[in-house]
Design a protein around this motif. Sequence first.
Motif, PDB file in Angstrom:
ATOM      1  N   ALA A   1      38.746  30.388  11.254  1.00  0.00           N
ATOM      2  CA  ALA A   1      39.215  30.683  12.624  1.00  0.00           C
ATOM      3  C   ALA A   1      39.553  29.381  13.350  1.00  0.00           C
ATOM      4  N   LYS A   2      38.700  28.369  13.181  1.00  0.00           N
ATOM      5  CA  LYS A   2      38.942  27.086  13.856  1.00  0.00           C
ATOM      6  C   LYS A   2      40.247  26.442  13.381  1.00  0.00           C
ATOM      7  N   GLY A   3      40.420  26.426  12.059  1.00  0.00           N
ATOM      8  CA  GLY A   3      41.622  25.800  11.502  1.00  0.00           C
ATOM      9  C   GLY A   3      42.876  26.513  11.976  1.00  0.00           C
ATOM     10  N   MET A   4      42.840  27.831  11.965  1.00  0.00           N
ATOM     11  CA  MET A   4      44.027  28.605  12.344  1.00  0.00           C
ATOM     12  C   MET A   4      44.310  28.455  13.843  1.00  0.00           C
ATOM     13  N   ALA A   5      43.249  28.526  14.657  1.00  0.00           N
ATOM     14  CA  ALA A   5      43.434  28.396  16.118  1.00  0.00           C
ATOM     15  C   ALA A   5      43.973  27.009  16.450  1.00  0.00           C
ATOM     16  N   ALA A   6      43.452  25.973  15.760  1.00  0.00           N
ATOM     17  CA  ALA A   6      43.906  24.600  16.036  1.00  0.00           C
ATOM     18  C   ALA A   6      45.375  24.444  15.644  1.00  0.00           C
ATOM     19  N   SER A   7      45.742  25.004  14.496  1.00  0.00           N
ATOM     20  CA  SER A   7      47.130  24.828  14.048  1.00  0.00           C
ATOM     21  C   SER A   7      48.110  25.584  14.952  1.00  0.00           C
ATOM     22  N   LEU A   8      47.659  26.683  15.557  1.00  0.00           N
ATOM     23  CA  LEU A   8      48.549  27.468  16.432  1.00  0.00           C
ATOM     24  C   LEU A   8      48.430  27.047  17.899  1.00  0.00           C
ATOM     25  N   GLY A   9      47.411  26.241  18.204  1.00  0.00           N
ATOM     26  CA  GLY A   9      47.193  25.806  19.590  1.00  0.00           C
ATOM     27  C   GLY A   9      46.795  26.956  20.499  1.00  0.00           C
ATOM     28  N   ILE A  10      45.964  27.875  19.999  1.00  0.00           N
ATOM     29  CA  ILE A  10      45.522  29.027  20.810  1.00  0.00           C
ATOM     30  C   ILE A  10      43.993  29.024  20.932  1.00  0.00           C
ATOM     31  N   PRO A  11      43.456  29.724  21.952  1.00  0.00           N
ATOM     32  CA  PRO A  11      42.003  29.705  22.140  1.00  0.00           C
ATOM     33  C   PRO A  11      41.230  30.481  21.089  1.00  0.00           C
ATOM     34  N   MET A  12      39.948  30.133  20.989  1.00  0.00           N
ATOM     35  CA  MET A  12      39.036  30.847  20.089  1.00  0.00           C
ATOM     36  C   MET A  12      38.027  31.618  20.928  1.00  0.00           C
ATOM     37  N   ILE A  13      37.612  32.763  20.414  1.00  0.00           N
ATOM     38  CA  ILE A  13      36.619  33.585  21.111  1.00  0.00           C
ATOM     39  C   ILE A  13      35.492  33.867  20.145  1.00  0.00           C
ATOM     40  N   ASP A  14      34.270  33.452  20.490  1.00  0.00           N
ATOM     41  CA  ASP A  14      33.129  33.716  19.596  1.00  0.00           C
ATOM     42  C   ASP A  14      32.520  35.068  19.934  1.00  0.00           C
ATOM     43  N   VAL A  15      32.193  35.825  18.898  1.00  0.00           N
ATOM     44  CA  VAL A  15      31.640  37.171  19.101  1.00  0.00           C
ATOM     45  C   VAL A  15      30.280  37.278  18.415  1.00  0.00           C
ATOM     46  N   ASN A  16      29.316  37.809  19.140  1.00  0.00           N
ATOM     47  CA  ASN A  16      28.003  38.144  18.583  1.00  0.00           C
ATOM     48  C   ASN A  16      28.201  39.419  17.746  1.00  0.00           C
ATOM     49  N   HIS A  17      27.855  39.336  16.491  1.00  0.00           N
ATOM     50  CA  HIS A  17      28.069  40.448  15.555  1.00  0.00           C
ATOM     51  C   HIS A  17      27.439  41.765  16.061  1.00  0.00           C
TER      52      HIS A  17
ATOM     53  N   ASP B   1      38.273  38.263  30.264  1.00  0.00           N
ATOM     54  CA  ASP B   1      37.391  37.472  31.154  1.00  0.00           C
ATOM     55  C   ASP B   1      37.647  35.965  31.002  1.00  0.00           C
ATOM     56  N   LYS B   2      38.617  35.601  30.219  1.00  0.00           N
ATOM     57  CA  LYS B   2      38.920  34.175  29.911  1.00  0.00           C
ATOM     58  C   LYS B   2      37.688  33.463  29.347  1.00  0.00           C
ATOM     59  N   ASP B   3      36.914  34.197  28.557  1.00  0.00           N
ATOM     60  CA  ASP B   3      35.655  33.663  28.027  1.00  0.00           C
ATOM     61  C   ASP B   3      35.903  33.104  26.622  1.00  0.00           C
ATOM     62  N   PHE B   4      36.384  31.864  26.578  1.00  0.00           N
ATOM     63  CA  PHE B   4      36.725  31.234  25.297  1.00  0.00           C
ATOM     64  C   PHE B   4      35.607  30.313  24.837  1.00  0.00           C
ATOM     65  N   CYS B   5      35.650  29.903  23.560  1.00  0.00           N
ATOM     66  CA  CYS B   5      34.590  29.005  23.094  1.00  0.00           C
ATOM     67  C   CYS B   5      35.188  27.675  22.635  1.00  0.00           C
ATOM     68  N   PRO B   6      34.406  26.599  22.750  1.00  0.00           N
ATOM     69  CA  PRO B   6      34.935  25.292  22.364  1.00  0.00           C
ATOM     70  C   PRO B   6      35.081  25.161  20.848  1.00  0.00           C
ATOM     71  N   MET B   7      35.950  24.252  20.444  1.00  0.00           N
ATOM     72  CA  MET B   7      36.235  24.040  19.023  1.00  0.00           C
ATOM     73  C   MET B   7      34.983  23.619  18.250  1.00  0.00           C
ATOM     74  N   GLU B   8      34.035  22.979  18.930  1.00  0.00           N
ATOM     75  CA  GLU B   8      32.851  22.485  18.199  1.00  0.00           C
ATOM     76  C   GLU B   8      31.749  23.541  18.062  1.00  0.00           C
ATOM     77  N   ALA B   9      31.963  24.769  18.553  1.00  0.00           N
ATOM     78  CA  ALA B   9      30.916  25.807  18.508  1.00  0.00           C
ATOM     79  C   ALA B   9      30.453  26.057  17.070  1.00  0.00           C
ATOM     80  N   PRO B  10      29.154  25.881  16.775  1.00  0.00           N
ATOM     81  CA  PRO B  10      28.693  26.132  15.402  1.00  0.00           C
ATOM     82  C   PRO B  10      28.328  27.606  15.176  1.00  0.00           C
ATOM     83  N   ALA B  11      28.280  27.998  13.935  1.00  0.00           N
ATOM     84  CA  ALA B  11      27.806  29.356  13.599  1.00  0.00           C
ATOM     85  C   ALA B  11      26.289  29.385  13.834  1.00  0.00           C
TER      86      ALA B  11
END
Length: 348
Positions: A102-118, A330-340
């Motif tokens: 997800a990180k690699g794809m979001a970075a290459s497309l320049g779009i935000p990432m959203i982390d979800v609690n399973h 909600d514009k609730d995005f997560c930073p690129m460094e967010a770990p699993a």
Amino acid sequence: MGQGVSLQGVVILGIESSCDDTSAAVIKDGVLLSNVTASQAVHESYGGVVPELASRAHQQNIVPVVNEALKRAGVEREELSAIAFTRGPGLMGSLLVGVSFAKGMAASLGIPMIDVNHLQGHVLAHFIKEEGKQGENPSFPFLCLLVSGGNSQIIKVNAYNDMEIVGQTIDDAAGEAIDKAAKVMGLGYPGGPIIDKLARKGNPLAFQFSKPHISGYDYSFSGLKTSFLYNLRDWMKDDPDFIQHHLEDLAASYEKAIVDTLMNKLRLAAKDLKIRQVAVAGGVSANTGLRNAFHEYAEKYHWKIFIPPFGYTTDNAAMIAQAGYFKYLDKDFCPMEAPAYSRVTMKN
Ligand code: KG4
């Protein structure tokens, strides 16, 4: 909404890789366009998920699964608004594959990432909308019984992004207890669907197992599992083929003990919290005995119940994309460094 985030034409790619299913889904403006899952048969011969093999299989599956989900949705990568991914809880090696992808794809497309609690994803599966299918959503607040191989929880859902754990297992999860009983009886993995099938032909009152006595809304299944094992050992002293002779009755009685335990606590929580909208989610929600019990309780206690379609009971990316869509609004995005994370509470 802030600047730079449009609510029209919102396309979310969801990625799920927390355990042994590699899944990707696409949602456009809140409507599911595709949901593709590759399950891993490799674990069957080991009687459980082998973490090392799961991570490897995710690495093999992730690219084709994502490509297929985009293809079936008729969506180009450049049209994606954000990528939602399961950040945890789950097996670390499995999670890392989806999170890193997800990180690699979001970075290459320049779009935000959203982390979800399973776990929140499982609950929000009740809001998945499919084109041409009409279904009623639960309204807030509602209770959700989340039962899977790794979790057994009663959750009070106040809003899409506001959930509280009311009760939870203090040891084994319900699915784990079912899978272990199946293993003891020499049945395959996962044992849940096998026990379910056998239980339909058995007598649920044939055998009694010691039920847990835990205060409040919490669960415990390890005592029940042990009681099953010890009883079997005793019965097999007199009849070495006891399991074969009583397989269906054993499955039905054990399933009943688990379903009764789950429903009693859920009923207590619903009564005390005065909530009559009650949902069920997670892999064990596919169980016929549990589904029947939900219908019985609905009639008896005037509950409005929400039972997911079979396809959304087990792990899937549609629920992750759905949860991601709500967070996007909600514009609730997560930073690129967010770990699993492998373990969490509802707050993560
Ligand atoms: O949610 P899930 O797919 O995976 C996680 O644990 O995250 O749940 C898997 C669990 C397994 O324990 C499996 O045996 C159980 O759900 N399960 C069932 C049935 N189908 C799956 N348990 C009882 N009856 C079923 N029909």
